[in-house]
Enzyme design. Structure first.
Site, mmCIF file in Angstrom:
data_model
loop_
_atom_site.group_PDB
_atom_site.id
_atom_site.type_symbol
_atom_site.label_atom_id
_atom_site.label_comp_id
_atom_site.label_asym_id
_atom_site.label_seq_id
_atom_site.Cartn_x
_atom_site.Cartn_y
_atom_site.Cartn_z
ATOM 1 N N HIS A 228 45.297 49.437 39.248
ATOM 2 C CA HIS A 228 46.045 49.292 40.493
ATOM 3 C C HIS A 228 45.093 48.816 41.576
ATOM 4 O O HIS A 228 43.875 48.760 41.383
ATOM 5 C CB HIS A 228 46.729 50.596 40.906
ATOM 6 C CG HIS A 228 45.786 51.745 41.147
ATOM 7 N ND1 HIS A 228 45.584 52.740 40.218
ATOM 8 C CD2 HIS A 228 44.977 52.033 42.190
ATOM 9 C CE1 HIS A 228 44.706 53.600 40.684
ATOM 10 N NE2 HIS A 228 44.317 53.196 41.894
ATOM 11 N N ALA A 229 45.656 48.459 42.708
ATOM 12 C CA ALA A 229 44.881 48.105 43.895
ATOM 13 C C ALA A 229 45.369 48.960 45.051
ATOM 14 O O ALA A 229 46.408 49.620 44.967
ATOM 15 C CB ALA A 229 45.043 46.620 44.226
#
Length: 316
Positions: A228-229
């Site tokens: 994820h970011a």
């Protein structure tokens, strides 16, 4: 406009075949299938009705694409790769709906691999020959084996060499990684007969003052974490014990580093897609975060992340 080329000994029942696509001998394409432009559908391929094939796709000999399969643009499907669409098949028992299997753009499926129903193969991923894919494959991941596990990632640069002192100890300092402002940090290390001490000071050597930390441990070596970011949160990662690999992706470039000692850390700014994998059995990953936990700060879908990253890059 280029016309599709259908071999005289192919049975192509669909009218939805894109310009420049070639359908070779003994292939059979049912009426409901949709095939894009500039594809190569090789000898002996079978394509069922509820199938969508994008542009510039290569499907090698002996492949069957069953109802529920979607192949996006620029995908390679190797010889005799097997797709499935029913997790509990019985003769003459047809499910109300078939599981949806999606191969995202730019992925490659190796020869003789098997893809179980309902699995998504991420963009740019590579499935090794003979692999049995039982669960989703992350974007850009390389998976091998039965069941398929992540063994690496495509098109990544390794970390640069770290300068060392005369005794071989890595020299403290910061190295830019060339991925969205991410950097590798050699922390100060002190050794004496009582043991070793590594230290870094936030606001001086380190890039932000943390508001949160968490520890990751007990991760089986074949598992992948992260993926994820963050929209605004920054992170600083240190493997306090053991080792793990960290993949950093800014939507354009990717780089991989191995954290294998407490005196080595990596700064991951906002809008970096972070993935951690190949944990050693004793690994303890310590993560400092610049913000308190906020579920709305997470970007969990890679395609959404790439669009957001591209938008930020366009705005300068």
């Amino acid at each position: 406009m280029k016309q599709p080329r259908i071999h005289p000994q192919a049975l192509c029942e669909t009218a939805h075949v894109g310009a420049g696509t070639r359908v070779w001998a003994f292939a059979h394409v049912l009426p409901g299938a949709r095939i894009g432009a500039d594809c190569n559908i090789c000898d002996g391929v079978f394509v069922e009705n509820d199938v969508v094939v994008g542009d510039r796709v290569t499907v090698k000999c002996g492949v069957q694409l069953w109802d529920g399969v979607t192949i996006e643009d620029d995908v390679f499907v190797g010889p005799n790769a097997t797709f499935t669409n029913d997790p509990f098949p019985r003769s003459w028992v047809r499910p109300a709906t078939f599981a949806r299997t999606v191969v995202r753009a730019g992925a490659s499926i190796g020869a003789n691999s098997t893809i179980l129903p309902g699995v998504e193969i991420g963009a740019g991923a590579m499935v090794g020959a003979g692999a049995v894919v039982t669960r989703p494959v992350p974007p850009n991941a390389i998976v091998v084996g039965n069941p398929a596990r992540v063994s690496g990632y495509t098109a990544v640069a390794r970390k640069p060499a770290t300068p060392a002192e005369s005794d071989g100890t890595p020299r403290p300092g910061r190295t830019e990684l060339g991925v969205g402002g991410a950097s590798l940090h050699e922390l100060r290390l002190f050794r004496d007969p009582r043991g070793e001490l590594s230290v870094g000071e936030f606001g001086r050597e380190l890039p932000f003052t943390p508001r949160r930390f968490f520890l990751v441990s007990g991760v089986p070596g074949h598992e992948v974490r992260g993926e994820h970011a963050h929209r605004s949160c920054e992170q600083f990662l240190v493997c306090a014990r053991g080792s793990c690999r960290v993949l950093l992706d800014d939507g354009h470039d990717r780089r991989e580093v191995t954290l294998d000692r407490p005196s080595l850390g990596v700064h991951m700014p906002a809008m970096i897609w972070g993935t951690q994998y190949r944990y050693s059995p004793d690994a303890v990953l310590l993560v400092f975060a610049s913000d308190h936990y906020d579920p709305d700060d997470y970007v969990g879908a890679y395609e959404e992340f790439r669009k957001l990253a591209a938008g930020r890059a366009a705005r300068g």
